[in-house]
Design an enzyme around this catalytic site. Structure first.
Site, mmCIF file in Angstrom:
data_model
loop_
_atom_site.group_PDB
_atom_site.id
_atom_site.type_symbol
_atom_site.label_atom_id
_atom_site.label_comp_id
_atom_site.label_asym_id
_atom_site.label_seq_id
_atom_site.Cartn_x
_atom_site.Cartn_y
_atom_site.Cartn_z
ATOM 1 N N THR A 158 3.933 -32.778 0.514
ATOM 2 C CA THR A 158 4.918 -32.103 -0.331
ATOM 3 C C THR A 158 5.155 -32.945 -1.574
ATOM 4 O OG1 THR A 158 5.969 -31.060 1.582
ATOM 5 C CG2 THR A 158 7.290 -31.229 -0.430
ATOM 6 N N CYS B 165 6.508 -23.446 8.081
ATOM 7 C CA CYS B 165 7.498 -23.544 7.011
ATOM 8 C C CYS B 165 8.183 -22.215 6.749
ATOM 9 C CB CYS B 165 6.849 -24.036 5.736
ATOM 10 S SG CYS B 165 5.745 -25.400 6.030
HETATM 11 C C1 LIG Z 1 1.698 -29.579 6.004
HETATM 12 C C2 LIG Z 1 1.239 -29.169 4.677
HETATM 13 C C3 LIG Z 1 1.893 -29.583 3.514
HETATM 14 C C4 LIG Z 1 3.154 -30.409 3.559
HETATM 15 O O1 LIG Z 1 2.847 -31.728 3.946
HETATM 16 P P1 LIG Z 1 3.987 -32.737 4.384
HETATM 17 O O2 LIG Z 1 3.282 -34.041 4.472
HETATM 18 O O3 LIG Z 1 4.478 -32.252 5.705
HETATM 19 O O4 LIG Z 1 5.030 -32.724 3.330
HETATM 20 C C5 LIG Z 1 1.377 -29.204 2.302
HETATM 21 N N1 LIG Z 1 0.268 -28.454 2.225
HETATM 22 C C6 LIG Z 1 -0.395 -28.034 3.315
HETATM 23 C C7 LIG Z 1 -1.638 -27.241 3.168
HETATM 24 C C8 LIG Z 1 0.068 -28.380 4.573
HETATM 25 O O5 LIG Z 1 -0.588 -27.958 5.648
#
Ligand SMILES: *Cc1c(COP(=O)(O)O)cnc(C)c1O
Length: 394
Positions: free
Chosen positions: A74, A327
């Site tokens: 993120t 999410c």
């Molecule tokens: C899980 C995910 C995120 C977010 O990653 P975090 O490290 O949990 O913030 C972003 N993009 C994709 C494609 C994801 O699968």
């Protein structure tokens, strides 16, 4: 076999015990601040961070100096998109992305739109692939960034990353890829793909949560990013804040293990994936979401018509699966990815994502196939609409 089964590896993975083992000394023994440059405690932490930086770089064919540690994807996505918007605003204000991206990209783009940027959201075909011609035609002389993910977290579709990279190179446009679901699972090299900025998150491939990285190309071209967090100038000033040394060590180890085991593990999981897809498609009124072969090795996503995913989950408490992405599961609106690939409300609401990984056994795959099949049949038996459809009344 221990129940409930975990079949939600695209949401997060268990940490590999070898990763935990590597991290443990960095809590109580080697606990120094990696920025403390005048004593042994700091040096030891610094050394561990350097080793991890190299391990991350090696996994994607990068240089250690091109890796910045962040809290996860993120943050890496936010830094990438906001930085390019800021640094290259003289050159233009146009960004290209896709409707099936993660919210961390889409919402960042919406924010930038509110600040005067123009964003093109590419469509996909019904398998989730972008159209390279549509991409080529979307570039304008104001385009500064293309942000397209490698493997999709919901439907597993893998975009033609090398072709996208070439189109960007030819036009001198920066290419960011959210590779969160692909890093450590499929071969990914920053030079062959032409990716200039890449988001990485440890907890999607057997590392701890809350740690990740951003790859920033330093040559051909040298990509400039700006600090989104101000403070103590860690990570070349690009990401201030005391380094999460145990997390970084864990991310490094996760990368090292993936580098060594990717080939065998990928083949093993593709076998599981294809067995599952083939078995489910033998049932009637089942639709595969995502591409059949250009697909993450560990992702299966299907819509079971005449059911709804909430009922399947309620009847199948012995297996942890996901409806849409983790999410968005808090909201009741259908997944934006399934909507983007053209699934109607009914099919989007009957979709389940089954995702597995390194610790999944064939026995667990077979159990899942059996339980999902039973549950779907049971729900359909109780459905009036299903009965009417079967009798040809609707
Ligand atoms: C899980 C995910 C995120 C977010 O990653 P975090 O490290 O949990 O913030 C972003 N993009 C994709 C494609 C994801 O699968």
């Amino acid at each position: 076999m221990k129940l409930p089964l975990y079949m939600d590896y695209n949401a997060t993975t268990p940490v590999d015990p070898r990763v935990v083992e590597t991290m443990v000394p960095y809590f109580c023994e080697i606990f120094g601040n990696a920025s403390s440059s005048n004593h042994k405690f700091g040096w030891e932490a610094q050394e561990a961070v350097s080793k991890a930086r190299k391990q991350v770089a090696d996994l994607i064919g990068a240089r250690a100096s091109e890796i910045i540690f962040t809290s996860g994807s993120t943050e890496s996505n936010n830094i990438s998109v906001k930085s390019v918007a800021e640094v290259y605003s003289e050159k233009g204000n146009h960004i290209i992305t896709c409707l099936t991206e993660h919210k961390a990209i889409l919402e960042t783009c919406e924010y930038l739109e509110s600040r005067g940027f123009n964003v093109t959201y590419l469509n996909t075909d019904e398998t989730g692939l972008i159209d390279l011609n549509e991409l080529a035609e979307s570039f304008t002389d104001k385009t500064i960034l293309v942000s397209l993910m490698t493997g999709n977290n919901e439907i597993g579709t893998i975009q033609p990353i090398e072709e996208i990279g070439n189109l960007c190179k030819e036009r001198g446009v920066i290419f960011h890829s959210d590779a969160t679901q692909s890093v450590g699972k499929i071969p990914l090299n920053v030079d062959t793909t032409g990716i200039d900025l890449m988001s990485i998150s440890a907890h999607k491939f057997y590392g701890p949560k809350g740690i990740g990285a951003l790859y920033v190309r330093s040559k051909n071209p040298r990509v400039k990013i700006t600090r989104q967090t101000h403070g103590g100038s860690q990570e070349k000033g690009m990401r201030s804040g005391t380094l999460n040394v145990p997390g970084i060590v864990g991310l490094g180890k996760a990368c090292e293990i993936s580098t060594e085991e990717m080939d065998t593990e990928m083949k093993r999981q593709i076998k599981f994936r294809d067995k599952m897809i083939d078995e489910f498609l033998k049932m009637e009124n089942v639709h595969l979401n995502g591409h059949r072969t250009n697909r993450l090795p560990n992702n299966v996503n299907l819509s079971f018509a005449y059911t709804d995913s909430e009922s399947i989950l309620a009847e199948m408490k012995d297996i942890a699966v996901s409806t849409g992405s983790a999410c968005t599961s808090a909201s009741l609106s259908p997944s934006h990815v399934l909507t983007a690939i053209g699934r109607n409300n009914e099919l989007a609401r009957s979709a389940i994502r089954i995702s597995f990984g390194r610790f999944t056994t064939e026995e667990e795959i077979d159990y899942t196939i059996r339980r999902v099949t039973e549950t779907v049949e049971q729900i359909r038996q109780q459905s009036q609409i299903y009965k009417m459809a079967k009798d040809g009344l609707i």
